[in-house]
Design an enzyme around this catalytic site. Structure first.
Site: not given
Ligand code: CP
Ligand code: NVA
Length: 332
Positions: A110, A137, A140, A277
């Site tokens: 990540r 993502h 997700q 999400c």
């Molecule tokens: N939806 C999601 O990716 O959540 P986190 O940022 O908590 O991993």
């Molecule tokens: N679009 C958001 C998603 C978090 C799960 C981000 O990248 O911060």
């Protein structure tokens, strides 16, 4: 004859790495692993598998989902935060990839750049999974589709409307996932936040193949008519904090509230669900919203019976488990 699906050894860097059938196979596998967990059956499908979790950005769900999913099936994880390892600082990404590839069975990354997860995949020699980058993502989107299918019992022909920052990682992966599953998708966003034409062209081709539509519509009232799913995400993604004021100005008209839900024409008869999400700014209870209050979704919608955000969060774990089992052990 139906082609046998075997994902052993494969990466997931973006959703289009999977064929449509492979994506649906992962959803089916996630359903069956969810049933197994609900029956209380402990598994060993990931026994002796060691998984590296590399995090440049914060996470609650993704990190927890990878950890619990691995442990549920007998695997082990090692968390490598941005201050714990040399990746890209004292050591090239390529060298770290080759080292980790000699020790671990898979890597989940990540972080910021899509290029980083691509370099890891190129050099590690083991499956690499994207747990969120600036561009995508994909895990997700798997959970999103699983949750939608769980509720409506099918996917093809449904209408999903995404409200807000129409070119962020979550929106782009969901858009591709919907096109691959034959779900009509509307990206409801101001023109300034519409996806790049190249990303749209890629997704239009997939939608054509699956007889569904993908459209970008700046007008919320027009976008939501007939929608079965209203989806939103934060207005400012991780790494874009400097854009906060600009986004607030641009995206206020895109807030998901009860008026918008009513405009779908499907409210009040179990015909529409709300998804996010998470994390979400829906009340005053976070540092950021203490004075501002709700941003992308009102508390009323977030807490409504048609809000399925916690089913969706749980399904992160089941879909991620399916991804790990399929890419580490092959067909089940
Ligand atoms: N939806 C999601 O990716 O959540 P986190 O940022 O908590 O991993
Ligand atoms: N679009 C958001 C998603 C978090 C799960 C981000 O990248 O911060």
């Amino acid at each position: 004859m139906k082609k046998r699906i075997n994902l052993k050894g494969r990466n997931l860097l973006k959703l289009s790495d999977l064929s449509d059938a492979e994506m649906l196979y992962l959803l089916d596998l996630a359903d069956s692993l969810k049933r197994k967990k609900k029956r209380g059956v402990c598994g060993n499908l990931l026994a002796h598998k060691n998984i590296a979790l590399i995090y440049e950005k914060a996470s609650t769900r993704t990190r927890s989902a990878f950890t619990v999913a691995a442990v549920d099936e007998g695997g082990s994880v090692e968390f490598l935060g941005q201050h714990d390892i040399h990746l890209g600082k004292k050591e090239s990404i390529k060298d770290s990839a080759r080292v980790l590839g000699r020790m671990f069975d898979a890597i989940q990354f990540r972080g910021f750049k899509q290029e980083t997860v691509e370099i890891l995949a190129r050099y590690a020699g083991i499956p690499v999974w994207n747990g969120l980058t600036d561009d995508a993502h994909p895990t997700q989107a798997l959970a999103d589709l699983m949750t939608i299918r769980e509720y409506f019992n099918h996917l093809k022909g449904l209408k999903v409307v995404y409200m807000g920052d129409g070119r962020n990682n979550v929106c782009l992966s969901l858009m591709m996932g919907c096109a691959k599953a034959g779900v009509n998708f509307v990206d409801c966003t101001p023109r300034a936040l519409a996806p790049a034409q190249a990303r749209l062209d890629e997704v239009f081709a997939v939608a054509r193949r699956n007889a569904c539509t993908v459209t970008v519509e700046p007008d919320p009232a027009r976008a939501v008519v007939g929608a079965q799913v209203i989806y939103t995400d934060v207005w400012v993604s991780m790494g874009e904090e400097s854009k906060f004021d600009e986004r607030l100005r641009l995206l206020k008209p895109y807030q998901v509230n009860m008026d918008l839900i009513r405009q779908t024409g499907n409210a009040g008869r179990n015909g529409v669900i709300f998804l996010h999400c998470l994390p979400a700014f829906h009340n005053h209870e976070t540092e950021l919203t203490r004075t501002l209050g709700a941003l992308e979704v009102t508390d009323e919608v977030f807490e409504a019976p048609f809000s399925k955000v916690f089913d969706q969060a749980e399904n992160r774990m089941h879909t991620i488990k399916a991804l790990m089992v399929a890419t580490l052990t092959g067909r089940r």
